[in-house]
Design a protein around this motif. Structure first.
Motif, PDB file in Angstrom:
ATOM      1  N   TYR A  58       5.560 -20.470 -47.290  1.00 23.75           N
ATOM      2  CA  TYR A  58       4.472 -20.236 -47.517  1.00 23.75           C
ATOM      3  C   TYR A  58       3.532 -21.067 -46.687  1.00 23.75           C
ATOM      4  O   TYR A  58       2.611 -20.402 -45.978  1.00 23.75           O
ATOM      5  CB  TYR A  58       3.931 -20.417 -48.980  1.00 23.75           C
ATOM      6  CG  TYR A  58       4.425 -19.377 -49.969  1.00 23.75           C
ATOM      7  CD1 TYR A  58       4.654 -18.146 -49.713  1.00 23.75           C
ATOM      8  CD2 TYR A  58       4.958 -19.862 -51.071  1.00 23.75           C
ATOM      9  CE1 TYR A  58       5.209 -17.141 -50.529  1.00 23.75           C
ATOM     10  CE2 TYR A  58       5.677 -19.038 -51.924  1.00 23.75           C
ATOM     11  CZ  TYR A  58       5.850 -17.527 -51.650  1.00 23.75           C
ATOM     12  OH  TYR A  58       6.347 -16.906 -52.437  1.00 23.75           O
ATOM     13  N   THR A  61       4.225 -20.580 -42.938  1.00 24.07           N
ATOM     14  CA  THR A  61       3.522 -18.865 -42.440  1.00 24.07           C
ATOM     15  C   THR A  61       2.233 -19.238 -42.307  1.00 24.07           C
ATOM     16  O   THR A  61       1.562 -18.666 -41.353  1.00 24.07           O
ATOM     17  CB  THR A  61       3.822 -17.875 -43.591  1.00 24.07           C
ATOM     18  OG1 THR A  61       5.229 -17.923 -43.886  1.00 24.07           O
ATOM     19  CG2 THR A  61       3.423 -16.606 -43.014  1.00 24.07           C
ATOM     20  N   PHE A 234       0.137 -14.443 -42.575  1.00 26.89           N
ATOM     21  CA  PHE A 234       0.074 -14.916 -43.987  1.00 26.89           C
ATOM     22  C   PHE A 234      -0.481 -13.546 -45.032  1.00 26.89           C
ATOM     23  O   PHE A 234      -0.403 -13.401 -46.222  1.00 26.89           O
ATOM     24  CB  PHE A 234      -1.071 -16.026 -44.105  1.00 26.89           C
ATOM     25  CG  PHE A 234      -1.055 -16.751 -45.433  1.00 26.89           C
ATOM     26  CD1 PHE A 234       0.084 -17.278 -45.817  1.00 26.89           C
ATOM     27  CD2 PHE A 234      -2.114 -16.695 -46.232  1.00 26.89           C
ATOM     28  CE1 PHE A 234      -0.082 -17.852 -47.288  1.00 26.89           C
ATOM     29  CE2 PHE A 234      -2.380 -17.067 -47.508  1.00 26.89           C
ATOM     30  CZ  PHE A 234      -1.311 -18.132 -47.819  1.00 26.89           C
ATOM     31  N   GLN A 237       2.153 -12.025 -46.866  1.00 25.84           N
ATOM     32  CA  GLN A 237       2.458 -12.632 -48.109  1.00 25.84           C
ATOM     33  C   GLN A 237       1.867 -12.391 -49.067  1.00 25.84           C
ATOM     34  O   GLN A 237       2.328 -12.331 -50.465  1.00 25.84           O
ATOM     35  CB  GLN A 237       2.337 -14.380 -48.001  1.00 25.84           C
ATOM     36  CG  GLN A 237       3.374 -14.792 -46.738  1.00 25.84           C
ATOM     37  CD  GLN A 237       4.737 -14.833 -47.032  1.00 25.84           C
ATOM     38  OE1 GLN A 237       5.178 -14.517 -48.147  1.00 25.84           O
ATOM     39  NE2 GLN A 237       5.572 -15.446 -46.050  1.00 25.84           N
ATOM     40  N   ASN A 240       2.632  -8.865 -50.304  1.00 25.03           N
ATOM     41  CA  ASN A 240       3.753  -9.006 -50.951  1.00 25.03           C
ATOM     42  C   ASN A 240       3.613  -9.328 -52.540  1.00 25.03           C
ATOM     43  O   ASN A 240       4.363  -8.676 -53.430  1.00 25.03           O
ATOM     44  CB  ASN A 240       4.914  -9.679 -50.499  1.00 25.03           C
ATOM     45  CG  ASN A 240       5.385  -9.442 -49.344  1.00 25.03           C
ATOM     46  OD1 ASN A 240       5.337  -8.147 -49.017  1.00 25.03           O
ATOM     47  ND2 ASN A 240       5.808 -10.208 -48.270  1.00 25.03           N
ATOM     48  N   GLN A 241       2.855 -10.427 -52.652  1.00 26.55           N
ATOM     49  CA  GLN A 241       2.597 -10.868 -53.901  1.00 26.55           C
ATOM     50  C   GLN A 241       2.173  -9.639 -54.783  1.00 26.55           C
ATOM     51  O   GLN A 241       2.245  -9.539 -56.022  1.00 26.55           O
ATOM     52  CB  GLN A 241       1.609 -12.015 -54.092  1.00 26.55           C
ATOM     53  CG  GLN A 241       2.321 -13.263 -53.250  1.00 26.55           C
ATOM     54  CD  GLN A 241       3.572 -13.682 -53.926  1.00 26.55           C
ATOM     55  OE1 GLN A 241       3.798 -13.543 -55.280  1.00 26.55           O
ATOM     56  NE2 GLN A 241       4.458 -14.322 -53.318  1.00 26.55           N
TER      57      GLN A 241
END
Lengths: 282, 351
Positions: A58, A61, A234, A237, A240-241
């Protein structure tokens, strides 16, 4: 006087509605859910934020995204400044208006379409490789698509205009006589740019840099479509969450981290360059 | 003294427009020369060619005997004070004046010495740290002049630098500029459309019209002996008479006024007589003057500049200066008086 006040409040209503319902409320909601555990218990925890710092993928990234966003902002400045200068100070206003229109067209089409345009151009069997092979300059196609290179091109392309316009605005207020006076006093072209033109357009440059940096760091399409396997952005990310693991609370925390850290980056950049935000607004 | 600037048969064309038409001008070292003309006459073009921002289409420009063709502005021994002054707002007064010296690669102490002595010379000591937008109009003016003069140019070009100032300050700066020029001895070429600025400050004035230099002369000569009808009409106030014919030593104007004996050599197209050239009630024994009868129409009171509009031969309206002394103070509208003008003061031209 009284009527003026009434009109003021009346006209304020749509602005307030917009702000409260579309910006403040969703953010407040996200803010609270970012402190809730994924298990669904009704407590508050810092867990979602801690994960960001504990898990290397995390924060690395995030660092990668910030570094690239700063790089793209610099590139956007380097590419945009000559364009803005050319449009304002070199060619006639009539031609400038036409070229400005050409610059605006990609914006009307929408980011997704222009990005697929770049896919067509940059692919192994894309227009650029095919023409180079046809002309006999290369034998095998150069890999451009799905690399950091294509990602940077895409990010640059969609954000450049937001650098050009604020710089143009400040350049328009630069008296040509100042450039001539500097030249008359023996300054070289480089010195004129360094000590007259750039300082004069500084508010526009800062303004444009903030917009470009924010647009780039928060962009999703260009890194996702044009970037390669290593181009982890980012925003992906966060995506994706929300949509792959359905961990909304985690996604909300990441969203807030993006907002806070990118704001902090801008604040630090302003501090380092000795500029003030108030000055930018003028 | 040698000529510091020589412009030889120089022309400048923009597409089909002639901005400068076979201009010839020599300026001596230390001279204060004004280029005077209405807006759009090509005077700014002329200045920009001397400075190197424009290139002449024909002819040559020599500075200190050297042809300036293809010498860029930063390499010419001339500096400009711009109409907009073009001070650098992001720098303070000191940095503005030091800007050119830094480009000359002088060391810090030398720059400081030069800048401070120049600021003192223009009366701005103690202003070094001030920002440009904290200065008044007159102070900005002085910074602009100091910034150019500190470069020790062979010629200082000034492009209507006083036009942005209010009238009172302008009057004051005129005197100051003239004194400054005399003190430092630099050649000044001053562009203006204001004849009073040109006449008060200059050693010589070049009157420009439609890209052409009509007359280059001392202010006194321009005023007393204008060579062309344009100069007569442009410099100072003047009455213009259009001439229709000449009849036995008398000239008859378009509206029918008769005036005796001027311009014996040829039949002019126009004739000019200055308002202040008229004498009121001239004595009978004066020679070589034309005397006419005039009826006072209106008196335009303006203190020392008071004029009256009179009707000569009941036909021609003429503007006459009216001195505010006891003899003529009692004149009023409707009075009939005798007016006279010396033949020498009647200027005739072919157009």
């Amino acid at each position: 006087m009284q009527d003026n006040k009434k009109a003021f409040y009346f006209l304020l209503i749509p602005v307030l509605l917009w702000l409260v319902m579309l910006i403040i409320l969703p953010h407040v909601d996200l803010f609270f859910s970012s402190f809730k555990p994924n298990s669904g218990e009704d407590t508050y925890t810092l867990e979602n934020y801690l994960i960001f710092f504990q898990d290397k993928i995390y924060w690395s990234t995030f660092l990668y995204t910030t570094a690239y966003a700063i790089g793209v902002t610099l590139l956007a400045f380097i590419v945009s400044f000559p364009v803005a200068f050319y449009l304002v100070k070199v060619i006639s206003p009539k031609h400038a208006a036409f070229l400005m229109l050409m610059l605006l067209i990609p914006l009307w089409i929408g980011e997704l379409v222009t990005i697929y345009g770049w896919v067509i151009l940059l692919g192994d069997k894309g227009a650029i490789n095919e023409s180079l092979i046809f002309l006999g300059i290369i034998d095998t196609p150069i890999t451009m698509l799905y690399t950091n290179f294509s990602m940077i091109i895409g990010l640059l392309y969609m954000s450049m205009l937001f650098m050009i316009i604020p710089i143009m605005t400040t350049l328009e207020s630069l008296d040509d006589a100042q450039i001539e006076a500097a030249s008359d006093l023996g300054a070289s072209k480089f010195t004129i740019f360094k000590s007259i033109v750039i300082p004069h357009s500084m508010p526009g440059i800062i303004n444009g840099s903030i917009i470009v940096f924010m647009l780039v760091i928060g962009d999703y399409l260009a890194p996702n479509i044009l970037g390669g396997k290593s181009s982890l952005w980012f925003t992906e990310q966060i995506y994706n969450q929300f949509l792959s693991t359905f961990n909304w609370n985690q996604g909300a925390a990441f969203g807030f981290l993006l907002l806070i850290i990118s704001s902090a980056t801008i604040w630090a950049a302003l501090r380092l360059s000795g500029q003030k935000l108030e000055k930018v607004e003028n | 003294m040698s000529n510091i600037l020589e412009i030889k048969d120089m022309s400048k064309f923009f597409d089909d427009f002639t901005a400068a038409d076979s201009v010839n001008l020599s300026v001596k070292e230390g001279e204060f020369v004004s280029i005077l003309g209405p807006s759009g006459c090509g005077k700014t073009t002329l200045l920009r060619i001397v400075a190197g921002f424009l290139e002449e289409s024909r002819g040559e420009v020599l500075i200190k005997g050297k042809n300036m063709k293809s010498v860029s502005p930063e390499n010419r021994p001339v500096n400009i004070v711009f109409q907009s002054l073009a001070l650098f707002p992001m720098m303070n007064v000191y940095e503005n004046v030091a800007f050119g010296l830094k480009r000359k690669k002088l060391n810090k102490q030398e720059i400081e010495k030069e800048v401070l002595s120049m600021l003192e010379r223009v009366g701005l000591q103690g202003f070094e740290k001030k920002k440009i937008n904290e200065l008044s109009g007159g102070q900005k003016q002085r910074v602009a002049i100091a910034r150019s003069l500190v470069m020790k140019p062979s010629i200082l070009l000034l492009d209507e630098p006083l036009s942005a100032l209010d009238r009172k300050l302008r009057e004051h700066m005129k005197v100051e500029l003239k004194e400054l020029q005399r003190e430092i001895g630099t050649t000044f070429i001053y562009i203006t459309h204001d004849q009073s600025e040109a006449l008060v400050m200059s050693d010589r004035v070049a009157v420009m019209n439609k890209g052409f230099l009509e007359q280059v002369d001392t202010p006194q000569n321009l005023y007393r002996n204008p060579k062309t009808a344009f100069v007569a009409g442009f410099v100072g106030e003047n009455n213009r008479f259009e001439i229709v014919r000449k009849e036995d030593k008398e000239i008859i104007t378009k509206s029918g006024m008769r005036i005796s004996r001027p311009c014996l050599e040829f039949t002019p197209d126009v004739m000019y007589i200055r308002p202040e050239a008229f004498m009121l009630e001239p004595s009978k024994d004066m020679e070589d003057i034309a005397v006419m009868e005039a009826e006072i129409k209106t008196i335009l009171f303006d203190g020392a500049n008071t004029k009256m509009s009179v009707l000569v031969d009941s036909r021609e309206e003429v503007l006459i200066a009216l001195q505010q002394n006891a003899k003529f103070q009692t004149l009023k509208e409707g009075d009939v008086i005798k007016i006279g003008v010396a033949y020498d003061n009647i200027k005739c031209y072919k157009e």
